[in-house]
Motif scaffolding. Structure first.
Motif, PDB file in Angstrom:
ATOM      1  N   ASP A 221       0.856  -1.192   0.000  1.00 53.28           N
ATOM      2  CA  ASP A 221       0.000   0.000   0.000  1.00 53.28           C
ATOM      3  C   ASP A 221       0.896   1.248   0.000  1.00 53.28           C
ATOM      4  N   LEU A 222       0.801   2.011  -1.076  1.00 46.96           N
ATOM      5  CA  LEU A 222       1.667   3.192  -1.199  1.00 46.96           C
ATOM      6  C   LEU A 222       1.307   4.261  -0.161  1.00 46.96           C
ATOM      7  N   ASN A 223      -0.003   4.376   0.178  1.00 44.17           N
ATOM      8  CA  ASN A 223      -0.404   5.333   1.227  1.00 44.17           C
ATOM      9  C   ASN A 223       0.352   5.030   2.518  1.00 44.17           C
ATOM     10  N   GLU A 224       0.391   3.739   2.857  1.00 43.98           N
ATOM     11  CA  GLU A 224       1.033   3.296   4.093  1.00 43.98           C
ATOM     12  C   GLU A 224       2.543   3.576   4.046  1.00 43.98           C
ATOM     13  N   ALA A 225       3.148   3.286   2.880  1.00 41.49           N
ATOM     14  CA  ALA A 225       4.598   3.490   2.746  1.00 41.49           C
ATOM     15  C   ALA A 225       4.942   4.972   2.900  1.00 41.49           C
ATOM     16  N   VAL A 226       4.131   5.864   2.290  1.00 40.59           N
ATOM     17  CA  VAL A 226       4.396   7.307   2.398  1.00 40.59           C
ATOM     18  C   VAL A 226       4.221   7.748   3.852  1.00 40.59           C
ATOM     19  N   ARG A 227       3.128   7.259   4.492  1.00 41.89           N
ATOM     20  CA  ARG A 227       2.872   7.629   5.891  1.00 41.89           C
ATOM     21  C   ARG A 227       4.060   7.231   6.764  1.00 41.89           C
ATOM     22  N   THR A 252      -2.155   0.604  -4.635  1.00 44.28           N
ATOM     23  CA  THR A 252      -1.356  -0.490  -4.099  1.00 44.28           C
ATOM     24  C   THR A 252      -0.417  -0.904  -5.219  1.00 44.28           C
ATOM     25  N   VAL A 253       0.874  -0.986  -4.911  1.00 40.35           N
ATOM     26  CA  VAL A 253       1.852  -1.284  -5.962  1.00 40.35           C
ATOM     27  C   VAL A 253       2.530  -2.623  -5.660  1.00 40.35           C
ATOM     28  N   LEU A 363       8.094   1.562 -10.866  1.00 38.42           N
ATOM     29  CA  LEU A 363       8.019   0.150 -10.474  1.00 38.42           C
ATOM     30  C   LEU A 363       7.138  -0.591 -11.470  1.00 38.42           C
ATOM     31  N   PRO A 364       7.626  -1.724 -12.027  1.00 39.55           N
ATOM     32  CA  PRO A 364       6.779  -2.451 -12.982  1.00 39.55           C
ATOM     33  C   PRO A 364       5.576  -3.089 -12.294  1.00 39.55           C
ATOM     34  N   LYS A 365       4.497  -3.236 -13.033  1.00 42.27           N
ATOM     35  CA  LYS A 365       3.323  -3.921 -12.483  1.00 42.27           C
ATOM     36  C   LYS A 365       3.560  -5.423 -12.521  1.00 42.27           C
ATOM     37  N   THR A 366       3.168  -6.117 -11.464  1.00 44.68           N
ATOM     38  CA  THR A 366       3.368  -7.569 -11.421  1.00 44.68           C
ATOM     39  C   THR A 366       2.098  -8.234 -10.912  1.00 44.68           C
ATOM     40  N   ASP A 367       2.052  -9.529 -11.090  1.00 47.02           N
ATOM     41  CA  ASP A 367       0.978 -10.344 -10.520  1.00 47.02           C
ATOM     42  C   ASP A 367       1.329 -10.695  -9.092  1.00 47.02           C
ATOM     43  N   PHE A 368       0.352 -10.736  -8.218  1.00 41.70           N
ATOM     44  CA  PHE A 368       0.617 -11.264  -6.877  1.00 41.70           C
ATOM     45  C   PHE A 368      -0.047 -12.625  -6.791  1.00 41.70           C
TER      46      PHE A 368
END
Ligand code: ADP
Length: 383
Positions: A221-227, A252-253, A363-368
Motif C-alpha cells: 500500500d503506497l499510502n502506508e509506505a508514504v505515511r 497499491t503497488v 516500479l513495474p506492475k506484477t501479478d501477486f
C-alpha cells in the motif's frame, strides 16, 4: 501431379522443421515451450545441457521435483506456482526471475535467469507458454562474493575506528587541562573525522544489506509506505516547517514494503534537506500509472540539480556539495537506485538549478500470487 505437389509440401515442411530446430539449437539460451496442459512441445539443445536432461512426460506439479528446481538461497523445491513457465501458462509475463537447477547429469548447481510469457491464440486465450533461460551461475557467485567482501571490510574497519575515537576521548579527559587550544582543536578534528568515517561505513553496510532478506515483491500500500516514511522524518519536517502534500488514494503497488518505504524516506529526506538557507521546503508526493508500471514522484521546490549531474548522483558517495553546506554521506540515492533495480524498476530525476527537482521511482506492475489478477492479461511478475 497431385502426388508430386504433396511431396513438395512435405519437403517444404521438412525444411522448415529442420531450420527451426537448427535455429533453436544454435543459441546458448535454453528455450522450452509447453502447451496449455504443460506438455513440452519445444525443448532445445541448450535446455538439455543446462538442466542435464531432455523433455520428459511429467505434469507441471512434478517439474520442481523431476528437474530439481530450487528457490535461490534455499534448499527448498520451488513451489509449482513460482516456476516461470507455470506462471506463463497461467497468463503472466515473467521477467528476470532466478531459480537454481541441480543438473541431473553433472550434479552441478546451475543458477538460471528466466524470462517467460504466455502464447495466445487469435482470441486471446492462453494456448501455451515459452520460457527462455540462461546460466548466470558465475555472475551471481561474483555478486555474492563482492557483497560479502564489502560487508567484511566494513565490519573490520569499524573496530580500529572505535579505537581512534576512544583514545581521543581518553586524551581529552585525562590531558585536556594540559593541552592548549590548538591541540584540543586537533583532537576534535580527529573525533569528527572518525565519526564521519563511521557514517560512511554504516552507509556502505546499509547499501550491502538492501535486498538481502527479500524473496519476492508483494502488494504494498503506497499510502502506508508514504505515511511511514513521513513518520520517520517527523523531526526534520517539524524543525524545517516543511509543507508536504500527498496525493489522495495512492494505489497499491508491487513492491517489497520495507524497500519502498526506505526509498521514499531517502527521496523525501533529500527534498527537505536541499533547499537554500532560510527557505521552507515544499514537497509534493504522488503517483501516475500506465499499463505496465507505476511512477511514484517526489517533487520539491529546492535548489535543483544541473542536468550534467543527473546521472552521477545515483552513484555511491556521489555528492554535489560540501558538508559545510549540506550534511550527508552520498549513499541515499545509491540505495534508492539499488531498490529500484531490485524491483526491475528505475529512478530518474527531472531538475534545473534553482527550479526544484522531481524524482521519479518507476516500479513495474506484477501479478501477486494472493490476488485475483485476470489470468488472460499479460501481467509482469518480478523477483
Ligand atoms: P546525501 O543526501 O547524503 O548527500 P544522496 O545520495 O541522497 O546523498 O544524494 C546525492 C547528491 O544528490 C546530494 O549530495 C545532492 O547534491 C544531490 N541531491 C539529491 N537530492 C536532491 C534534491 N532533492 N535537490 C537537490 N539536490 C539533490
Amino acid at each position: 501431379m497431385s502426388e508430386s505437389s504433396s511431396d513438395t509440401a512435405a519437403q517444404t515442411a521438412d525444411v522448415e522443421r529442420r531450420l527451426r530446430e537448427r535455429l533453436l539449437d544454435s543459441t546458448g539460451d535454453g528455450i522450452v515451450v509447453a502447451d496449455a496442459a504443460g506438455k513440452f512441445v519445444v525443448w532445445n539443445r541448450a535446455a538439455t545441457e543446462l538442466v542435464g536432461v531432455g523433455a520428459a512426460d511429467v505434469p507441471p506439479e512434478r517439474w520442481s521435483e523431476f528437474y530439481r528446481l530450487t528457490t535461490p538461497g534455499t534448499d527448498e523445491l520451488m513451489p509449482t506456482d513460482s516456476i516461470p513457465l507455470v506462471a506463463a501458462l497461467r497468463g503472466s509475463v515473467v521477467h528476470d526471475v532466478d531459480l537454481v537447477c541441480h543438473n541431473r547429469r553433472s550434479g552441478r548447481r546451475v543458477w538460471l535467469n528466466c524470462e517467460a510469457r504466455p502464447v495466445h491464440d487469435g482470441s486471446g486465450n492462453v494456448i501455451g507458454g515459452v520460457v527462455v533461460f540462461r546460466d548466470v551461475t558465475e555472475r551471481r557467485r561474483v555478486e555474492q562474493e563482492l557483497e560479502a567482501f564489502a560487508r567484511t571490510i566494513s565490519h573490520d574497519l569499524k573496530a580500529p575506528l572505535t579505537g581512534i575515537t576512544g583514545f581521543a576521548d581518553l586524551m581529552r579527559e585525562e590531558y585536556g587541562d594540559t593541552l592548549d587550544e590548538d591541540a584540543r582543536e586537533y583532537l576534535d578534528q580527529i573525533t569528527d573525522s572518525a565519526r564521519r568515517m563511521g557514517e560512511l561505513i554504516e552507509g556502505l553496510l546499509d547499501h550491502c544489506r538492501i535486498g538481502q532478506e527479500w524473496h519476492s515483491v508483494t502488494a504494498a500500500d503506497l499510502n502506508e509506505a508514504v505515511r511511514s516514511a513521513l513518520n520517520a522524518l517527523a523531526g526534520d519536517i517539524e524543525r524545517t516547517g516543511a509543507s508536504v502534500t500527498v496525493q489522495d488514494d495512492l494505489p497499491t503497488v508491487s513492491a517489497h514494503p520495507g524497500g519502498l518505504r526506505q526509498a521514499l524516506q531517502n527521496l523525501i529526506g533529500n527534498a527537505i534537506k536541499f533547499v537554500d538557507p532560510g527557505q521552507t521546503p515544499r514537497i509534493e508526493i504522488g503517483c501516475v500509472e500506465d499499463d505496465s508500471s507505476w511512477r511514484i514522484f517526489v517533487k520539491d521546490h529546492g535548489i535543483g540539480i544541473d542536468s550534467k549531474y543527473h546521472g552521477d548522483i545515483f552513484g555511491v558517495f556521489r555528492r554535489l556539495h560540501g558538508r559545510d553546506r549540506y550534511e550527508g554521506t552520498g549513499i541515499g540515492l545509491a540505495i534508492v537506485k539499488k531498490i529500484a533495480d531490485l524491483h526491475q524498476g528505475d529512478v530518474r530525476v527531472e531538475s534545473e538549478p534553482g527550479r526544484g527537482s522531481t524524482f521519479w521511482l518507476q516500479l513495474p506492475k506484477t501479478d501477486f500470487p494472493d490476488t485475483d489478477a485476470d489470468a488472460s492479461n499479460d501481467t509482469e511478475t518480478g523477483r
